[in-house]
Design a protein around this motif. Sequence first.
Motif, PDB file in Angstrom:
ATOM      1  N   MET A   1       0.835  -1.200   0.000  1.00  0.00           N
ATOM      2  CA  MET A   1       0.000   0.000   0.000  1.00  0.00           C
ATOM      3  C   MET A   1       0.877   1.260   0.000  1.00  0.00           C
ATOM      4  SD  MET A   1      -2.963  -1.509   0.167  1.00  0.00           S
ATOM      5  CE  MET A   1      -4.279  -0.489   0.755  1.00  0.00           C
TER       6      MET A   1
ATOM      7  N   ALA B   1       0.516   4.723   0.711  1.00  0.00           N
ATOM      8  CA  ALA B   1      -0.460   5.668   1.284  1.00  0.00           C
ATOM      9  C   ALA B   1       0.133   7.082   1.280  1.00  0.00           C
ATOM     10  CB  ALA B   1      -0.858   5.195   2.675  1.00  0.00           C
TER      11      ALA B   1
ATOM     12  N   ALA C   1      -5.077   8.383   7.315  1.00  0.00           N
ATOM     13  CA  ALA C   1      -4.065   8.043   6.308  1.00  0.00           C
ATOM     14  C   ALA C   1      -4.266   6.645   5.724  1.00  0.00           C
ATOM     15  CB  ALA C   1      -2.645   8.209   6.850  1.00  0.00           C
ATOM     16  N   TYR C   2      -5.512   6.147   5.754  1.00  0.00           N
ATOM     17  CA  TYR C   2      -5.838   4.913   5.025  1.00  0.00           C
ATOM     18  C   TYR C   2      -6.250   5.293   3.612  1.00  0.00           C
ATOM     19  CZ  TYR C   2      -5.618   1.647   8.880  1.00  0.00           C
ATOM     20  OH  TYR C   2      -5.162   0.838   9.882  1.00  0.00           O
ATOM     21  N   ILE C   3      -5.906   4.424   2.672  1.00  0.00           N
ATOM     22  CA  ILE C   3      -6.303   4.669   1.290  1.00  0.00           C
ATOM     23  C   ILE C   3      -7.797   4.380   1.146  1.00  0.00           C
ATOM     24  CG2 ILE C   3      -5.944   3.958  -1.107  1.00  0.00           C
ATOM     25  CD1 ILE C   3      -3.062   3.205  -0.340  1.00  0.00           C
TER      26      ILE C   3
ATOM     27  N   GLY D   1      -8.578  -1.485   3.528  1.00  0.00           N
ATOM     28  CA  GLY D   1      -8.331  -1.558   4.968  1.00  0.00           C
ATOM     29  C   GLY D   1      -6.851  -1.764   5.231  1.00  0.00           C
ATOM     30  N   ASP D   2      -6.556  -2.392   6.358  1.00  0.00           N
ATOM     31  CA  ASP D   2      -5.161  -2.641   6.726  1.00  0.00           C
ATOM     32  C   ASP D   2      -4.710  -3.944   6.065  1.00  0.00           C
ATOM     33  OD1 ASP D   2      -2.894  -3.709   8.153  1.00  0.00           O
ATOM     34  OD2 ASP D   2      -3.229  -2.156   9.641  1.00  0.00           O
ATOM     35  N   PHE D   3      -3.794  -3.827   5.102  1.00  0.00           N
ATOM     36  CA  PHE D   3      -3.375  -5.005   4.334  1.00  0.00           C
ATOM     37  C   PHE D   3      -2.818  -6.088   5.261  1.00  0.00           C
ATOM     38  CE2 PHE D   3      -0.683  -7.715   1.849  1.00  0.00           C
ATOM     39  CZ  PHE D   3      -1.331  -7.840   0.639  1.00  0.00           C
ATOM     40  N   GLY D   4      -1.976  -5.689   6.212  1.00  0.00           N
ATOM     41  CA  GLY D   4      -1.362  -6.661   7.125  1.00  0.00           C
ATOM     42  C   GLY D   4      -2.408  -7.395   7.948  1.00  0.00           C
TER      43      GLY D   4
HETATM   44  N1  URA Z   1      -1.535   0.571   4.905  1.00  0.00           N
HETATM   45  C1  URA Z   1      -2.606  -0.265   4.765  1.00  0.00           C
HETATM   46  O1  URA Z   1      -2.522  -1.438   5.071  1.00  0.00           O
HETATM   47  N2  URA Z   1      -3.754   0.246   4.284  1.00  0.00           N
HETATM   48  C2  URA Z   1      -3.891   1.549   3.914  1.00  0.00           C
HETATM   49  O2  URA Z   1      -4.973   1.923   3.470  1.00  0.00           O
HETATM   50  C3  URA Z   1      -2.785   2.394   4.073  1.00  0.00           C
HETATM   51  C4  URA Z   1      -1.611   1.881   4.564  1.00  0.00           C
END
Ligand code: URA
Length: 227
Positions: free
Chosen positions: A150, A152, A211-213, A218-221
Amino acid sequence: MVHEASLSSQATPASLPPSVVTLPQTAQLEALYTIIRDKNTSRGDFLFYSDRIIRLLVEEGLNHLPVVPKTVETPTGAIYEGVGFEGKICGVSILRAGEAMEAGLREVCRSVRIGKILIQRDEETAQPKLFYSKFPPDIASRYVLLLDPMLATGGSAMKAVEVLMEHGVPEERIVFINLIASPEGLHTFCTRYPALRVITGWIDKGLNEKAYIVPGLGDFGERRYCV
Ligand code: URA
């Protein structure tokens, strides 16, 4: 009925810097993204479909590495004047989400060397700070595929490039590969590193206040590792 890929979630492609390459924006690709963006997608499907996109991205990244003339003899006895890969490559994943892209790189580059870099926000300065890095000793002579899903704000990626350059890797020999980029992050990153090639799968609308896209995934991890 055949659908064209919808550009409704995207920034205008016309505003892209020349160093940015997106995957062909086909309806098939958008279908993969629709699955991984869906908050109800199971972890198994998230892994499977994000891996498909990663594979496409890695192949596209490799397309931007140079080749040299190479002549071979085919089993028919004919001489074929083709090309061979130039130079050695190395993947560098930005921990932890970038690690998810390592397998995709290994699938297409046998025995590829992999480096790792951990960058986190410094709570005092609010700036990205290097916490850990481990690279092959000859990284300065390799082409580097920098892996982070990501893009961002671009803060971590820019710090990672700074560290790579401190280890002797020239900007032109780094290719940054990500699944989704924000226009803001792309602009900041490409302004700072105009000679560095960026391969992205999709450029989204923007960033939210955290600061999420968005629309993002969401949170990729968290989606990938479920923690
Ligand atoms: N990292 C993520 O996992 N998701 C985002 O939207 C931005 C940073």
